[in-house]
Motif scaffolding. Structure first.
Motif, short mmCIF file in Angstrom:
data_model
loop_
_atom_site.label_atom_id
_atom_site.label_comp_id
_atom_site.label_asym_id
_atom_site.label_seq_id
_atom_site.Cartn_x
_atom_site.Cartn_y
_atom_site.Cartn_z
N SER A 43 40.97 58.89 58.72
CA SER A 43 40.87 59.98 57.76
C SER A 43 41.47 61.23 58.36
O SER A 43 41.62 61.36 59.58
N ASN A 44 41.82 62.16 57.49
CA ASN A 44 42.31 63.47 57.90
C ASN A 44 41.59 64.53 57.08
O ASN A 44 41.78 64.60 55.86
N PRO A 45 40.71 65.33 57.70
CA PRO A 45 40.36 65.33 59.13
C PRO A 45 39.65 64.04 59.53
O PRO A 45 39.05 63.38 58.70
N ARG A 46 39.69 63.75 60.82
CA ARG A 46 39.05 62.55 61.32
C ARG A 46 37.53 62.76 61.36
O ARG A 46 37.05 63.89 61.31
N MET A 47 36.80 61.67 61.46
CA MET A 47 35.35 61.76 61.54
C MET A 47 34.94 62.59 62.76
O MET A 47 35.42 62.37 63.87
N GLY A 48 34.04 63.54 62.54
CA GLY A 48 33.52 64.35 63.62
C GLY A 48 34.43 65.48 64.07
O GLY A 48 34.13 66.16 65.06
N THR A 53 39.87 73.62 58.78
CA THR A 53 40.17 74.70 57.81
C THR A 53 40.79 74.18 56.53
O THR A 53 40.80 74.87 55.51
N ASN A 54 41.37 72.97 56.58
CA ASN A 54 42.02 72.40 55.40
C ASN A 54 40.97 71.83 54.45
O ASN A 54 40.12 71.04 54.85
N ASN A 55 41.00 72.23 53.19
CA ASN A 55 39.99 71.80 52.23
C ASN A 55 40.33 70.47 51.56
O ASN A 55 39.62 70.03 50.66
N LYS A 56 41.42 69.82 51.96
CA LYS A 56 41.79 68.52 51.39
C LYS A 56 41.52 67.43 52.41
O LYS A 56 42.01 67.48 53.55
N VAL A 57 40.72 66.42 52.00
CA VAL A 57 40.33 65.33 52.88
C VAL A 57 40.96 64.04 52.36
O VAL A 57 40.79 63.70 51.18
N THR A 58 41.67 63.32 53.24
CA THR A 58 42.29 62.05 52.86
C THR A 58 41.68 60.93 53.70
O THR A 58 41.60 61.04 54.92
N VAL A 59 41.26 59.86 53.03
CA VAL A 59 40.64 58.71 53.69
C VAL A 59 41.52 57.49 53.42
O VAL A 59 41.95 57.26 52.28
N THR A 60 41.74 56.68 54.47
CA THR A 60 42.65 55.54 54.38
C THR A 60 41.89 54.24 54.66
O THR A 60 41.01 54.20 55.53
N PHE A 61 42.27 53.18 53.92
CA PHE A 61 41.63 51.87 54.06
C PHE A 61 42.70 50.82 54.36
O PHE A 61 43.90 51.09 54.31
N ASP A 62 42.25 49.59 54.66
CA ASP A 62 43.17 48.53 55.05
C ASP A 62 43.76 47.78 53.87
O ASP A 62 44.54 46.85 54.04
N GLU A 63 43.38 48.16 52.64
CA GLU A 63 43.90 47.49 51.45
C GLU A 63 43.80 48.45 50.28
O GLU A 63 43.15 49.50 50.35
#
Length: 668
Positions: A43-48, A53-63
């Motif tokens: 993810s961006n930002p990564r966990m922890g 400061t960026n208000n947009k969070v992107t999470v990636t999966f394997d499929e």
């Protein structure tokens, strides 16, 4: 030549095969079914991550994935005033926060069970992304389950929140500091809590999305103040090969966050603002009033016009009221008032004021007979009937009175009577009862007819000790019953047969775990509807006269000894009365007497209710069949920790079940 030709043919076949293979990129037929949920890969930002400061969070999966009801299931903590923008594309999910970041604050994006793979619908439950806008991150968490207090149904999609503000009124005035939502099993993990900080824990059905409790909303609260803790532990995982041909057990270090077995039972106080909702006079002889909620007292009403000006309503009407006094029908007994088109009435009643308190108010109510389209038709018809029968003696109408019981009567049930108009007089001397022996009727002692509820002047019963399998004949002489307008009944004859004792079953329980507390056992039929109940005496209860069929049993602790289940009250810190289920269905046949032992604490609360009558069940996967019920039932795979295989972060749910201590709603 033949060799070259054969080689060319072979190349053509290979090319055709490659073309077919390229055109079919899906899973090969006959391959194993994908039963694994999507795997979090980053993810961006990564966990922890700190100092975000960026208000947009992107999470990636394997499929490739899909989102199920993201607006309701994906929760951001702290609670956001403006709904975040949530979208998915291929293997990615993007959450854009629209509120301004708070400084030095830990943020949690809790996906609950909203993420599933695109093709098979396998659900990833428990994924949460945490990051901080400051130099530190709050990583403590607590977990548990939420049930409906009355029926132990898992609460799906209910907000669970924590306050470090320990004021009793925080839940009613300020938004919850930390929030999450329950999954399909009513489980929750509340993350982002500070270490060494005490919290109050609540669950609310936040209908208006203001992230605090309004008195009309469902609520659950934990009795004790909680300070989250953690300890190192070791967990084991079962690793399987792709074709399930071999298993291997591996151990790894993890962190156990506590408490992880919080039990919350939600209730509704039944609160509603009190006001006069409606009043009308649709027919001449009745006025109707409806209030916004139940009342403890009746309004004080008196006439302001007519020759009876100043008279209290009780002197010129009979009341038919609901049990909660929120629906009132006054039958006007003075026929001179019935004939008038308008009545002005002063009404004094309690109404909720702007401070949410009940205060006396006085209204002038105008009851007019308007728009009676049938009045002229009725007068014309009456005039025509009078002209046709002026040479004959007019027929005096009889009152509407009948026996409401059928032709088969249960041994433990009374006869039931129903009048169309409130009854003024019931002469017991006009009631006769006969019993048939062979073909001859023999007179027996007649039952005493009584009105079970003084607020219902049209309902009567006749309790009696019936002989089993016997035919009876009840006779009521004419003019034995008189209504408030002086009309009397015509003769009534009703023949009926009682059931045999062998037609019934009985069910008894020897109950352990009560410790002297008063309790009532309810026998439940289809749709979980109570069909019988009985108080527990000396840890024993017997319920008789049950018809053959399938039943379930529920017990509640009658703490206030009023004979009915009582809800809770948050402001007074009163929990709803505790409820327990007998964990098995009960199949009864004719002439059976079943005796069962029932230990209230043998099973955790989340495992007590028989699966057959659980309504809030997890959604099944595509092609998955409903699991069998009964003693052989396996534990639902939804209880497994799906996040365990997708991250080195434990989702925090306990595994030991959720129990009540005797006399206490707190969990072990």
């Amino acid at each position: 030549m033949h060799t070259v030709k054969q080689l060319r043919m072979l190349l053509a076949v290979v090319a055709a095969a490659l073309t077919v293979a390229c055109a079919n990129m899906g899973r090969p037929e006959g391959g194993p079914r994908d039963e694994m949920p999507p795997v979090y890969t980053g993810s961006n930002p990564r966990m922890g991550q700190l100092n975000v400061t960026n208000n947009k969070v992107t999470v990636t999966f394997d499929e490739n994935i899909a989102l199920d009801d993201p607006t309701n299931k994906i929760v951001v903590s702290p609670a956001q005033k403006t709904q975040p923008s949530i979208s998915s594309n291929g293997r990615h999910v993007t959450v854009e926060l629209r509120d301004t970041f708070q400084p030095n604050t830990t943020y949690i994006i809790d996906f609950s069970d909203a993420v599933k793979d695109l093709n098979e619908g396998n659900v990833l439950d428990g994924l949460a992304i945490d990051f901080s806008t400051g130099e530190t991150i709050d990583s403590m968490r607590i977990s548990g389950m939420v049930f409906e207090a009355r029926n132990l149904e898992p609460a799906q999609g209910m907000i669970v929140g924590a306050y470090s503000n320990l004021s009793d009124t925080a839940i009613t005035t300020i938004p919850v500091e930390r929030i999450t939502k329950t999954n399909q099993l009513g489980q929750f993990v509340l993350r982002g809590l500070k270490p060494d900080t005490p919290y109050r824990i609540f669950a609310i059905n936040d209908v208006n999305r203001d992230y605090h409790w309004d008195r009309s909303e469902d609520i659950a609260f934990y009795d004790a103040i909680i300070t989250p803790t953690c300890e190192p532990t070791v967990v084991t995982d079962t690793l399987r090969t792709w074709d399930d041909s071999a298993d291997s057990i591996v151990s790894r270090p993890a962190t156990r966050f506590m408490p992880d077995d919080i039990l919350l039972t939600w209730f509704n106080e039944g609160y509603a603002s009190q006001y006069l909702k409606d009043y009308k006079r649709e027919v001449n002889n009745r006025i109707f009033m409806q209030f916004g909620t139940k009342a403890d007292s009746l309004p004080v009403m008196r006439l302001l016009n007519t020759h009876r000006k100043g008279d209290e309503i009780s002197t010129w009407s009979v009341l038919d009221a609901s049990a909660t006094l929120d629906s009132l029908t006054y039958w006007i007994t003075d026929t001179s008032l019935v004939a008038l088109d308008s009545l002005l009435i002063e009404a004094r009643y309690y109404r909720t004021d702007t401070l949410d308190n009940l205060s006396l108010t006085t209204d002038t109510l105008k009851f007019f007979m308007r728009g009676n389209k049938n009045k002229k038709k009725e007068e014309k018809k009456k005039k025509k009937d009078d002209e046709e029968t002026d040479t004959l003696a007019p027929k005096i109408p009889a009152m509407d009175f009948k026996v409401a019981s059928g032709t088969t009567v249960d041994l433990n049930k009374p006869l039931v009577f129903k009048a169309g108009v409130p009854v003024k007089r019931f002469d017991q001397r006009g009631i006769h009862l006969e019993m048939q022996i062979d073909t001859i009727w023999y007179p027996v002692k007649a039952p005493v007819v009584e009105r079970p509820d003084p607020m219902h002047p049209m309902d009567y019963i006749a309790p009696y000790v019936w002989d089993e399998g016997t035919k009876y004949k009840l006779t009521i002489d004419s003019a034995s019953v008189e209504d408030i307008y002086g009309l009397v009944n015509e003769p009534v004859t009703h023949e009926f047969t009682t059931k045999k004792r062998g037609d019934y079953s009985s069910l008894s329980f020897n109950i352990s775990g009560l410790d002297g507390r008063p309790a009532i056992v309810e026998i439940l039929g289809s749709g979980e509807k109570p069909v019988a109940e009985a108080p527990v005496k000396d840890s024993y209860v017997k319920v008789e006269y049950l018809n053959p069929g399938t039943y379930y049993a529920r017990l509640f602790i009658d703490a206030d000894t009023n004979g009915i289940w009582t809800t809770g009250n948050l402001l007074d810190s009163i929990q709803p009365e505790e409820v327990y289920y007998y964990p098995k269905k009960l199949v009864l046949k004719k002439n059976w007497d079943i005796d069962q032992s029932w230990n209230l604490y043998e099973l955790p609360v989340d495992q007590q209710k028989p699966r057959e009558i659980v309504k809030n069940k997890p959604k099944r996967k595509k092609g998955e069949r409903e699991r069998p019920t009964g003693d052989e039932e396996e534990e639902d795979e939804f209880f497994d920790d799906p996040f365990m295989n997708n991250s080195n972060r434990n989702n925090g749910l306990g595994t030991g079940g959720f129990r009540r201590n005797p006399g206490n709603l707190r969990a072990y």
